[in-house]
Enzyme design. Structure first.
Site, PDB file in Angstrom:
ATOM      1  N   LYS A 170     -11.611  -4.987  10.248  1.00  0.00           N
ATOM      2  CA  LYS A 170     -12.293  -4.309   9.157  1.00  0.00           C
ATOM      3  C   LYS A 170     -13.759  -4.066   9.497  1.00  0.00           C
ATOM      4  O   LYS A 170     -14.423  -4.913  10.096  1.00  0.00           O
ATOM      5  CB  LYS A 170     -12.193  -5.150   7.877  1.00  0.00           C
ATOM      6  N   ARG A 200      -0.195 -14.379   8.505  1.00  0.00           N
ATOM      7  CA  ARG A 200      -1.618 -14.554   8.850  1.00  0.00           C
ATOM      8  C   ARG A 200      -2.178 -15.775   8.135  1.00  0.00           C
ATOM      9  O   ARG A 200      -2.925 -16.568   8.719  1.00  0.00           O
ATOM     10  CB  ARG A 200      -2.384 -13.285   8.478  1.00  0.00           C
TER      11      ARG A 200
END
Length: 311
Positions: A189, A260
């Site tokens: 990101k 994750r």
């Protein structure tokens, strides 16, 4: 009584209906979101009608103050609405008021001045180590074609073994795996780059996929392909994970992103420090990573309650 008699005069109701139709046609919001916005604005107009003791009109909307909106939120909270419901309701009202503002019928500044209710932090729901290992096992995959089974297993192994986001895994190219690397350079990101170790099972899973994939894999093209050769879409992996939940008896919280979470939680439980895990996950702030300490503590308490003779 009908809705019109309860909550608003026809002119205001017509503007509301036009706004809902615009959301459906132009912005193509989901049916669930549209239903929620319809319900939230209906409840607000009913509140406003009671508040001013007359059917709500456009000029009443134009004269709205932050105190009126806070009063509505307080009334909804007394009725049992939680912070998420209140936050969504305020978002819907802001959207409606911006729609009216664009037409010169209202001022949305009052809604902007009202702070959204603070949302409770929910703990991530990781899989157990056994569940995660089963999910990334190529033999557990349910696709009929062997290359698609190893493809799905390879993607899931990167989420669990390297802590990648699904978008990060699907943006990898064959060049990233040239020469059997020991680590991967991931762009996450905000364009932030990080280095993550590539554990042997994850690398082997990718190599098995490359060997069986029936399509030509250009070095700088997406590594993971769909059944027809195009770039693999996240929805395909999400759908396969849904099938695995049923086959393996996993909870609804077992999503690709939960792998994750599992990566971070299992590292922390194994002695990993927060700063290192922060770097591996690509979190900009340590506070984002600290949520995993709550997961680990919750698990420790659960084990204690179950195992300690005096618990």
């Amino acid at each position: 009584m009908t809705e019109l008699l309860i909550i608003a005069d026809p002119a205001l109701m017509a503007e509301r209906q036009g706004w809902l139709e615009a959301l459906a046609g132009e912005r193509r919001l989901s049916d669930n979101t549209l239903e929620a916005y319809e319900r939230d604005t209906r409840q607000f107009l009913a509140f406003l009608t009671g508040h001013i003791a007359a059917p709500a009109r456009l000029k009443d909307i134009e004269a709205l103050r932050p105190a009126d909106l806070r009063g509505f939120l307080a009334a909804r909270r007394r009725d049992g609405a939680g912070a998420r419901t209140l936050g969504r309701g305020l978002a819907g009202l802001r959207s409606f008021l911006r729609h009216l503002e664009r037409k010169g019928l209202a001022n949305a500044a009052g809604a902007t001045a009202v702070r959204s209710p603070k949302q409770p932090k929910s703990l991530p729901k990781p899989l157990s180590d056994r569940q995660a290992i089963a999910v990334v096992d190529a033999h557990e995959q349910l696709a009929e074609e062997p290359w698609i089974r190893v493809r799905n297993a390879a993607v899931l192994a990167l989420l669990y073994g390297c802590g990648l986001r699904i978008s990060e895994a699907l943006s990898l190219t064959p060049a990233d795996f040239a020469g059997s690397p020991a680590s991967l350079r991931i762009t996450g990101k905000g364009g932030k780059t990080r280095i993550v170790p590539l554990i042997t099972p994850a690398r082997t899973g990718v190599e098995d996929y490359i060997e069986l994939c029936p399509y030509q894999l250009g070095e700088d093209r997406p590594l993971f392909r769909g059944a027809r050769g195009g770039p693999l879409q996240p929805a395909i992996i999400q759908r396969e994970m849904q099938k695995l939940r049923g086959a393996l008896g996993l909870p609804d919280s077992a999503t690709p992103h939960a792998l994750r979470h599992s990566f971070a939680t299992h590292l922390l439980a194994g002695g990993g420090d927060l700063r290192t895990i922060q770097e591996l996950l690509g979190h900009a702030s340590l506070s984002t990573t600290q949520v995993y300490t709550g997961v680990d503590s919750a698990r420790l308490l659960e084990i204690y309650d179950r195992a300690h003779p005096r618990a």
